[in-house]
Design a protein around this motif. Structure first.
Motif, PDB file in Angstrom:
ATOM      1  N   UNK A 174     -45.119 -22.482 -50.608  1.00  0.00           N
ATOM      2  CA  UNK A 174     -45.553 -24.315 -50.509  1.00  0.00           C
ATOM      3  C   UNK A 174     -46.320 -25.001 -49.600  1.00  0.00           C
ATOM      4  N   UNK A 175     -47.184 -23.550 -48.271  1.00  0.00           N
ATOM      5  CA  UNK A 175     -48.496 -24.108 -48.234  1.00  0.00           C
ATOM      6  C   UNK A 175     -49.654 -23.866 -48.123  1.00  0.00           C
ATOM      7  N   UNK A 176     -50.017 -22.852 -48.746  1.00  0.00           N
ATOM      8  CA  UNK A 176     -50.930 -22.593 -50.046  1.00  0.00           C
ATOM      9  C   UNK A 176     -50.953 -23.645 -51.177  1.00  0.00           C
ATOM     10  N   UNK A 177     -49.965 -23.687 -51.347  1.00  0.00           N
ATOM     11  CA  UNK A 177     -50.342 -24.790 -52.133  1.00  0.00           C
ATOM     12  C   UNK A 177     -50.577 -26.260 -51.784  1.00  0.00           C
ATOM     13  N   UNK A 178     -50.748 -26.664 -50.629  1.00  0.00           N
ATOM     14  CA  UNK A 178     -51.032 -27.604 -50.053  1.00  0.00           C
ATOM     15  C   UNK A 178     -52.256 -28.089 -49.357  1.00  0.00           C
ATOM     16  N   UNK A 179     -52.554 -26.196 -48.904  1.00  0.00           N
ATOM     17  CA  UNK A 179     -54.141 -26.597 -48.226  1.00  0.00           C
ATOM     18  C   UNK A 179     -54.670 -26.150 -48.928  1.00  0.00           C
ATOM     19  N   UNK A 226     -45.450 -35.406 -50.303  1.00  0.00           N
ATOM     20  CA  UNK A 226     -46.409 -34.587 -50.793  1.00  0.00           C
ATOM     21  C   UNK A 226     -45.427 -33.115 -51.172  1.00  0.00           C
ATOM     22  N   UNK A 227     -44.068 -33.011 -50.711  1.00  0.00           N
ATOM     23  CA  UNK A 227     -43.715 -32.271 -51.026  1.00  0.00           C
ATOM     24  C   UNK A 227     -42.278 -32.073 -51.471  1.00  0.00           C
ATOM     25  N   UNK A 228     -42.003 -32.433 -52.165  1.00  0.00           N
ATOM     26  CA  UNK A 228     -40.583 -32.790 -53.174  1.00  0.00           C
ATOM     27  C   UNK A 228     -40.165 -32.309 -53.424  1.00  0.00           C
ATOM     28  N   UNK A 229     -38.502 -32.081 -52.830  1.00  0.00           N
ATOM     29  CA  UNK A 229     -37.436 -31.041 -53.240  1.00  0.00           C
ATOM     30  C   UNK A 229     -37.419 -30.593 -53.942  1.00  0.00           C
ATOM     31  N   UNK A 230     -37.720 -31.482 -55.499  1.00  0.00           N
ATOM     32  CA  UNK A 230     -37.227 -30.728 -56.709  1.00  0.00           C
ATOM     33  C   UNK A 230     -38.199 -30.298 -57.657  1.00  0.00           C
ATOM     34  N   UNK A 231     -40.106 -30.331 -57.294  1.00  0.00           N
ATOM     35  CA  UNK A 231     -41.059 -29.118 -56.969  1.00  0.00           C
ATOM     36  C   UNK A 231     -41.109 -28.474 -56.625  1.00  0.00           C
ATOM     37  N   UNK A 232     -40.197 -28.020 -55.293  1.00  0.00           N
ATOM     38  CA  UNK A 232     -40.184 -27.010 -53.991  1.00  0.00           C
ATOM     39  C   UNK A 232     -39.319 -26.362 -54.623  1.00  0.00           C
ATOM     40  N   UNK A 233     -38.038 -26.428 -55.296  1.00  0.00           N
ATOM     41  CA  UNK A 233     -37.060 -25.693 -55.785  1.00  0.00           C
ATOM     42  C   UNK A 233     -37.086 -25.707 -57.523  1.00  0.00           C
ATOM     43  N   UNK A 234     -37.887 -25.761 -57.652  1.00  0.00           N
ATOM     44  CA  UNK A 234     -38.369 -25.465 -59.659  1.00  0.00           C
ATOM     45  C   UNK A 234     -39.985 -24.073 -59.431  1.00  0.00           C
ATOM     46  N   UNK A 235     -40.313 -24.281 -57.886  1.00  0.00           N
ATOM     47  CA  UNK A 235     -41.045 -23.641 -57.613  1.00  0.00           C
ATOM     48  C   UNK A 235     -42.841 -23.875 -57.954  1.00  0.00           C
ATOM     49  N   UNK A 236     -42.815 -25.202 -58.608  1.00  0.00           N
ATOM     50  CA  UNK A 236     -44.317 -25.879 -59.114  1.00  0.00           C
ATOM     51  C   UNK A 236     -45.303 -26.151 -57.911  1.00  0.00           C
ATOM     52  N   UNK A 237     -45.407 -25.481 -57.544  1.00  0.00           N
ATOM     53  CA  UNK A 237     -46.943 -25.132 -56.892  1.00  0.00           C
ATOM     54  C   UNK A 237     -48.108 -26.130 -57.285  1.00  0.00           C
ATOM     55  N   UNK A 238     -48.391 -25.952 -58.795  1.00  0.00           N
ATOM     56  CA  UNK A 238     -49.730 -26.555 -59.367  1.00  0.00           C
ATOM     57  C   UNK A 238     -49.170 -28.240 -58.749  1.00  0.00           C
ATOM     58  N   UNK A 239     -48.070 -29.368 -58.920  1.00  0.00           N
ATOM     59  CA  UNK A 239     -47.558 -29.804 -59.333  1.00  0.00           C
ATOM     60  C   UNK A 239     -47.602 -30.784 -57.219  1.00  0.00           C
ATOM     61  N   UNK A 240     -47.305 -29.926 -56.368  1.00  0.00           N
ATOM     62  CA  UNK A 240     -47.494 -29.546 -55.072  1.00  0.00           C
ATOM     63  C   UNK A 240     -48.921 -30.140 -54.580  1.00  0.00           C
TER      64      UNK A 240
END
Length: 212
Positions: free
Chosen positions: A32-37, A186-200
């Motif tokens: 998640x942090x890598x996606x945000x950075x 910027x880090x909604x639970x559904x995207x985190x749970x799905x591992x959608x790092x590109x979406x994040x």
């Protein structure tokens, strides 16, 4: 104190939005942090609301290049010290206690304490703290409140957090006494749970552009 203020200001000014995260495991926190950075949000607050939070701070601090990881929801001096040992580069608390303030004075890691009233702001200014978290922002009066105190409490900068979204973030960021905002959108639970790092990463880029 001036050095710590400058350090905190540099961290917060790096982006208009500080992601406020609740994480359930250290591995996903790193991804998640890598996606945000990658999306331009380098300052990241991991809240101490789960058993995995400290391990997540350690992992992000050790494994995510370019990240400034902070620990949030710090409620006492013991938590402050544990978060610093885990690698936090800044500490965030929803309010301020004598114990937290004393821990902050004895540490090189800057504190971003919460305040919701003029009296709380004044008390923290007497402690030498010039950058504060305005929390809970929307419930405590929102951008209109911060605008109204910008003159009488001149010299204080805020990072509003609580109820802030993409829709109202610019209302805060347009104010002269707001350095950035904190938000979880910027880090909604559904995207985190799905591992959608590109979406994040896409959401992070959108947030990073708010001040552009």
């Amino acid at each position: 104190m001036a050095g710590k203020t400058d350090n905190l200001l540099a961290i917060l000014r790096a982006q208009p939005v500080v992601p406020v995260l609740i994480v359930d495991d250290a591995k996903s926190a790193v991804l998640l942090a890598r996606a945000l950075v990658a999306g331009g949000l380098t300052a990241i607050e991991i809240t101490m609301r789960t058993p995995a939070a400290l391990d997540a701070v350690k992992a992000v601090a050790a494994e995510v290049e370019g990240a400034n990881v902070g620990a949030g929801t710090i409620l006492n001096a013991r938590d402050f010290d544990a978060a610093v040992k885990a690698g936090s580069t800044f500490i965030v608390s929803p309010g301020a206690t004598r114990g937290i303030l004393d821990a902050a004075k004895g540490s090189d890691v800057p504190l971003l304490p919460g305040a919701a009233t003029a009296s709380e702001v004044m008390a923290l200014r007497e402690e030498g703290l010039e950058i504060l978290k305005f929390f809970p922002a929307e419930q405590a009066g929102g951008a209109a409140y911060l605008k109204s105190v910008s003159s009488p409490l001149a010299g204080t900068l805020f990072c509003p957090t609580g109820g802030i979204s993409l829709k109202n973030a610019r209302d805060y960021l347009s104010l002269p006494n707001v350095v950035c905002v904190g938000g979880s959108w910027v880090a909604p639970k559904d995207l985190v749970a799905a591992g959608d790092w590109a979406g994040i990463t896409t959401l992070a880029r959108e947030a990073a552009a708010l001040r552009g």
